[in-house]
Write a protein that holds these residues in place. Structure first.
Motif, PDB file in Angstrom:
ATOM      1  N   SER A   1      41.749 -43.482  41.853  1.00 39.23           N
ATOM      2  CA  SER A   1      41.184 -42.439  40.989  1.00 39.23           C
ATOM      3  C   SER A   1      40.134 -41.616  41.732  1.00 39.23           C
ATOM      4  CB  SER A   1      40.563 -43.073  39.732  1.00 39.23           C
ATOM      5  OG  SER A   1      39.590 -44.025  40.121  1.00 39.23           O
TER       6      SER A   1
ATOM      7  N   VAL B   1      36.309 -46.927  51.747  1.00 40.43           N
ATOM      8  CA  VAL B   1      35.106 -47.546  51.190  1.00 40.43           C
ATOM      9  C   VAL B   1      34.432 -46.539  50.266  1.00 40.43           C
ATOM     10  CG1 VAL B   1      32.786 -48.368  51.746  1.00 40.43           C
ATOM     11  CG2 VAL B   1      34.728 -49.126  53.108  1.00 40.43           C
TER      12      VAL B   1
ATOM     13  N   TYR C   1      29.326 -50.570  54.062  1.00 39.77           N
ATOM     14  CA  TYR C   1      30.620 -50.390  54.748  1.00 39.77           C
ATOM     15  C   TYR C   1      31.219 -51.710  55.243  1.00 39.77           C
ATOM     16  CZ  TYR C   1      30.043 -45.366  54.517  1.00 39.77           C
ATOM     17  OH  TYR C   1      29.913 -44.082  54.049  1.00 39.77           O
TER      18      TYR C   1
HETATM   19  N1  LIG Z   1      31.726 -36.664  52.078  1.00 37.01           N
HETATM   20  C1  LIG Z   1      31.870 -36.515  53.379  1.00 37.01           C
HETATM   21  O1  LIG Z   1      31.548 -35.454  53.938  1.00 37.01           O
HETATM   22  C2  LIG Z   1      32.469 -37.630  54.211  1.00 37.01           C
HETATM   23  C3  LIG Z   1      32.661 -37.446  55.599  1.00 37.01           C
HETATM   24  C4  LIG Z   1      33.236 -38.481  56.343  1.00 37.01           C
HETATM   25  C5  LIG Z   1      33.635 -39.649  55.707  1.00 37.01           C
HETATM   26  N2  LIG Z   1      33.420 -39.800  54.363  1.00 37.01           N
HETATM   27  C6  LIG Z   1      33.845 -41.047  53.704  1.00 37.01           C
HETATM   28  O2  LIG Z   1      34.718 -40.751  52.634  1.00 37.01           O
HETATM   29  C7  LIG Z   1      34.590 -41.785  51.641  1.00 37.01           C
HETATM   30  C8  LIG Z   1      34.432 -41.152  50.266  1.00 37.01           C
HETATM   31  O3  LIG Z   1      35.699 -40.639  49.843  1.00 37.01           O
HETATM   32  P1  LIG Z   1      35.920 -40.030  48.376  1.00 37.01           P
HETATM   33  O4  LIG Z   1      35.088 -38.788  48.243  1.00 37.01           O
HETATM   34  O5  LIG Z   1      37.383 -39.912  48.160  1.00 37.01           O
HETATM   35  O6  LIG Z   1      35.300 -41.180  47.452  1.00 37.01           O
HETATM   36  P2  LIG Z   1      34.973 -41.106  45.886  1.00 37.01           P
HETATM   37  O7  LIG Z   1      35.995 -40.301  45.186  1.00 37.01           O
HETATM   38  O8  LIG Z   1      33.532 -40.718  45.691  1.00 37.01           O
HETATM   39  O9  LIG Z   1      35.065 -42.629  45.456  1.00 37.01           O
HETATM   40  C9  LIG Z   1      36.251 -43.298  45.479  1.00 37.01           C
HETATM   41  C10 LIG Z   1      36.480 -44.155  44.228  1.00 37.01           C
HETATM   42  O10 LIG Z   1      36.033 -45.475  44.471  1.00 37.01           O
HETATM   43  C11 LIG Z   1      35.917 -46.148  43.224  1.00 37.01           C
HETATM   44  N3  LIG Z   1      34.798 -47.096  43.350  1.00 37.01           N
HETATM   45  C12 LIG Z   1      33.468 -46.844  43.287  1.00 37.01           C
HETATM   46  N4  LIG Z   1      32.770 -47.964  43.499  1.00 37.01           N
HETATM   47  C13 LIG Z   1      33.688 -48.967  43.693  1.00 37.01           C
HETATM   48  C14 LIG Z   1      33.584 -50.358  43.943  1.00 37.01           C
HETATM   49  N5  LIG Z   1      32.400 -50.966  44.046  1.00 37.01           N
HETATM   50  N6  LIG Z   1      34.729 -51.061  44.100  1.00 37.01           N
HETATM   51  C15 LIG Z   1      35.929 -50.460  44.012  1.00 37.01           C
HETATM   52  N7  LIG Z   1      36.086 -49.144  43.770  1.00 37.01           N
HETATM   53  C16 LIG Z   1      34.976 -48.419  43.600  1.00 37.01           C
HETATM   54  C17 LIG Z   1      35.677 -45.080  42.155  1.00 37.01           C
HETATM   55  O11 LIG Z   1      36.719 -45.125  41.206  1.00 37.01           O
HETATM   56  P3  LIG Z   1      36.588 -45.988  39.851  1.00 37.01           P
HETATM   57  O12 LIG Z   1      35.229 -45.735  39.295  1.00 37.01           O
HETATM   58  O13 LIG Z   1      37.729 -45.477  38.998  1.00 37.01           O
HETATM   59  O14 LIG Z   1      36.782 -47.424  40.267  1.00 37.01           O
HETATM   60  C18 LIG Z   1      35.783 -43.756  42.981  1.00 37.01           C
HETATM   61  O15 LIG Z   1      36.554 -42.798  42.305  1.00 37.01           O
HETATM   62  C19 LIG Z   1      33.414 -42.673  52.050  1.00 37.01           C
HETATM   63  O16 LIG Z   1      33.897 -43.833  52.679  1.00 37.01           O
HETATM   64  C20 LIG Z   1      32.677 -41.801  53.054  1.00 37.01           C
HETATM   65  O17 LIG Z   1      31.966 -42.549  54.014  1.00 37.01           O
HETATM   66  C21 LIG Z   1      32.843 -38.826  53.605  1.00 37.01           C
END
Ligand SMILES: NC(=O)c1ccc[n+]([C@@H]2O[C@H](COP(=O)([O-])OP(=O)(O)OC[C@H]3O[C@@H](n4cnc5c(N)ncnc54)[C@H](OP(=O)(O)O)[C@@H]3O)[C@@H](O)[C@H]2O)c1
Length: 294
Positions: A8, A71, A84
């Motif tokens: 999601s 993550v 992480y």
């Molecule tokens: N933003 C940047 O510029 C950037 C750059 C490089 C790398 N990254 C990496 O990209 C990633 C973020 O990606 P994204 O934006 O796709 O993430 P996201 O949508 O913010 O989060 C992913 C999903 O994880 C679930 N979640 C939250 N806490 C959880 C837990 N404790 N256990 C299991 N599921 C959990 C949530 O869904 P539910 O609530 O439905 O469970 C959420 O929708 C990070 O690892 C970050 O380091 C980000």
């Protein structure tokens, strides 16, 4: 069988959307299966729970060939390592125990640069890649610059005051990537069951832009002036703490921006493989303008 974590989430939901059109068996790990659409729930197998839980990942990885690994952000984590590495450890043991062949993970740029060990969240992502690789799986770390989609976090300030801010020189040109391009890069490698070994794969977007360039593009796209403001590291950290972030994670963000300001994101070469297609202008028109107008 492909297993998708964060079905999601921003990237995970788009990975899943690309995969469900194939014939491939798919399993997702979801804390709240109710957040999946009824059509998705019918198409995929759901293992309820968090992918940080050993029992959950062992169940989800049984019989799987490939795993999409992400993550989730943990703003309240006690340390960047907890966010992480501790999160990934049960899965990394389960990759080996369940005989998973391939993992495609979301990570950060910086490997091999002088900033690799000093870049807060980015350094923790690189350590996560090493942990996953040490499990013996074949691994592709998709290594990212900042996401274009991060701009949505500043939509309110842009709408209200015509300004967005970060602790970086507004003239430094950097790559940036749309999450839809990251999802396509991941889905392509998850559908391909032929690759082996361990490698980092940068996904860089088609061009380098400074935040002042982005402000000009947003002004054009929105039809009103938008400017970028470089704020101090202290002001940036205070903003994160005010939102409830732990001190360790706020500092991890600050350290990452210091490294970005020193070029950690500029070291990877843009090639035909690493250059993804979505331009910031197109992303702003298609994804940002409708959100600001709403
Ligand atoms: N933003 C940047 O510029 C950037 C750059 C490089 C790398 N990254 C990496 O990209 C990633 C973020 O990606 P994204 O934006 O796709 O993430 P996201 O949508 O913010 O989060 C992913 C999903 O994880 C679930 N979640 C939250 N806490 C959880 C837990 N404790 N256990 C299991 N599921 C959990 C949530 O869904 P539910 O609530 O439905 O469970 C959420 O929708 C990070 O690892 C970050 O380091 C980000």
């Amino acid at each position: 069988m492909i297993v998708v974590t964060t079905p999601s989430g921003n990237i995970g939901s788009q990975v899943l959307r690309e995969l469900v059109s194939s014939d491939e068996p798919i399993r997702v790990i979801a804390r709240d299966p109710g957040r999946l659409t009824p059509a998705t729930r019918e198409r995929v197998e759901v293992v309820p729970g968090s992918h940080s839980d050993s029992e959950v990942v062992n169940k989800a990885f049984a019989g799987a060939d490939s795993v999409f690994w992400l993550v989730p952000p943990d703003p309240r984590a006690a340390s960047v390592e907890a966010a992480y590495l501790d999160f990934t450890r049960p899965a990394s043991q389960a990759f080996r125990a369940q005989g998973v062949s391939r993992v495609v993970g979301i990570s950060a740029l910086g490997r091999g640069t002088p900033w690799a060990s000093k870049a807060g969240l980015a350094s923790a992502s690189l350590a996560m890649d090493d942990l996953i690789a040490s499990s013996g799986v074949s691994y592709r770390a998709l290594t990212m610059p900042s996401f274009m989609d991060n701009m949505l976090r500043q939509a309110e300030s842009i709408t209200r005051d015509g300004v967005f801010s970060l602790p970086i020189n507004g003239d430094r040109k950097l790559p940036s990537v749309a999450t839809r391009d990251i999802a396509s890069a991941a889905a392509m490698r998850l559908r391909d069951h032929g690759w082996n070994g361990v490698a980092s794969v940068p996904v860089l977007g088609p061009e380098d832009l400074s935040y002042n360039d982005m402000a000009r593009i947003l002004s054009d796209v929105l039809g009103r002036p938008v400017r970028f403001e470089q704020i101090s590291l202290a002001a940036y950290k205070a903003r994160l703490l005010a939102r409830g972030m732990s001190d360790a994670m706020a500092q991890g963000n600050v350290d990452m921006w210091i490294a970005k300001n020193h070029g950690i994101d500029n070291a990877a070469t843009r090639t035909a493989e690493s250059s993804s297609t979505t331009r910031f202008r197109d992303w702003a028109q298609q994804a940002f303008r409708p959100r600001v107008a709403a």
